[in-house]
Design a protein around this motif. Structure first.
Motif, short mmCIF file in Angstrom:
data_model
loop_
_atom_site.label_atom_id
_atom_site.label_comp_id
_atom_site.label_asym_id
_atom_site.label_seq_id
_atom_site.Cartn_x
_atom_site.Cartn_y
_atom_site.Cartn_z
N ASP A 1 0.07 4.17 0.88
CA ASP A 1 -0.19 5.05 2.02
C ASP A 1 0.36 4.50 3.32
N CYS A 2 0.03 3.24 3.63
CA CYS A 2 0.42 2.72 4.94
C CYS A 2 1.59 1.77 4.86
N CYS B 1 -5.92 0.30 6.98
CA CYS B 1 -4.99 1.25 6.36
C CYS B 1 -4.89 2.53 7.17
N HIS C 1 -6.15 -5.78 4.19
CA HIS C 1 -5.91 -4.35 4.02
C HIS C 1 -7.21 -3.62 3.73
N CYS D 1 0.85 -1.19 0.00
CA CYS D 1 0.00 0.00 0.00
C CYS D 1 0.88 1.24 0.00
ZN LIG Z 1 -2.83 1.15 3.26
#
Ligand SMILES: [Zn+2]
Ligand SMILES: [Zn+2]
Ligand SMILES: [Zn+2]
Ligand SMILES: [Zn+2]
Ligand SMILES: [Zn+2]
Ligand SMILES: [Zn+2]
Ligand SMILES: [Zn+2]
Length: 293
Positions: free
Chosen positions: A148-149, A167, A162, A146
């Motif tokens: 973002d995370c 997240c 996920h 991911c």
């Molecule tokens: Zn994420």
């Protein structure tokens, strides 16, 4: 399909020899054409390096023909020279490669051949150079990261491992860790600044020993006490000492429990000399916080 290094050199890949290939050029273990050959020092039989390695790793200590113990020598030039004359088709011919190469050039070509197949680390299927990237980015068995995370999971499991909730929580957790780290760093800096402030600025007059004067008492603070708190309190009030106290000071060598600061002290007093309490007078700082147990 793998490279010649893994599977040896099959005789039907040779392009410039009609009829069967001399037995001398064949490995007596895999029966293929010798690949990176070595020889038994005793019987002079040649083997592919990989074949004899495999043979020896199966707890064999003799040559496959019985010579005991097996001792290795490099390939004879009577084998090397005819091998080097062979013209060999690239192992990826069936994928479309048309290259015919001298024996010596086969390995280098195959590591770079654009018809070489690439294995997907997830599903282990093979793909051409053009297909592999697209496949990896879609293969359900491959890792998904991911953006973002930064959580990594198999693409197949994304819907469970996920979720949006996971997240956001993960991003929040990382943010908190970062802030904690920042706070810790600031604390460290503050601590260093405080330590610096124990000393008076250079505009103060130097103490006679040349040390850095304490900002509170102006005595030398290049030394600190390392004994226990009770002893420290006792020393701090040395102006009231009796003969008995002096006996303890000298008898127990209490002055040895003073240590020199290692952060750039300038005191030129030799160890212990600066603290000999005479009539309650020491040259070192006796401020309460000048103890590091
Ligand atoms: Zn994420
Ligand atoms: Zn072999
Ligand atoms: Zn042998
Ligand atoms: Zn090729
Ligand atoms: Zn795959
Ligand atoms: Zn000093
Ligand atoms: Zn002081």
């Amino acid at each position: 399909m793998t490279s010649t290094n893994d599977v040896g050199l099959e005789s039907d890949r040779v392009q410039n020899q009609s009829g069967t290939i001399s037995e001398d050029l064949c490995c007596s273990i895999c029966q293929n054409i010798l690949w990176k050959p070595v020889a038994c020092r005793t019987c002079e039989t040649h083997f592919c390096s990989a074949c004899i390695q495999k043979w020896l790793s199966n707890a064999n200590s003799t040559c496959p023909l019985g010579c005991n113990p097996y001792s290795e020598r490099t390939c004879s030039k009577f084998v090397n020279t005819p091998l080097s004359r062979l013209q060999v088709a690239c192992i990826y011919e069936s994928n479309g490669c048309r290259e015919i190469l001298p024996y010596e050039a086969v390995e280098k070509h195959e590591t770079q051949c654009e018809y070489r197949l690439h294995q997907c680390p997830g599903c282990r299927s093979s793909f051409s150079k053009n297909e592999i990237e697209t496949h990896i980015s879609h293969c359900e068995l491959n890792d998904f990261t991911c953006a973002d995370c930064k959580i990594v999971c198999k693409r197949r499991d994304v819907s469970q491992s996920h979720t949006e909730m996971i997240c956001v929580r993960e991003q929040f957790r990382q943010y908190r860790c970062q802030s904690e780290e920042t706070i810790k760093q600031l604390r460290e800096e503050l601590k260093k600044l405080r330590e610096k402030q124990q000393f008076a600025t250079p505009s103060y007059e130097r103490v006679p020993c040349g040390g850095r004067p304490c900002i509170k008492c102006s005595k030398c603070r290049d030394w600190y006490f390392t004994g226990n708190a009770e002893t420290w309190q006792w020393i701090r009030y040395c102006e009231n000492w009796t003969k008995e106290d002096y006996n303890r000071w000298h008898g127990d060598r209490v002055y040895d429990r003073f240590k020199r600061r290692t952060d750039g002290g300038t005191c030129h007093t030799a160890a212990t000399a600066g603290f000999t309490a005479n009539h309650g007078v020491t040259t070192v700082c006796l401020c309460e916080n000048n103890i590091i147990a």
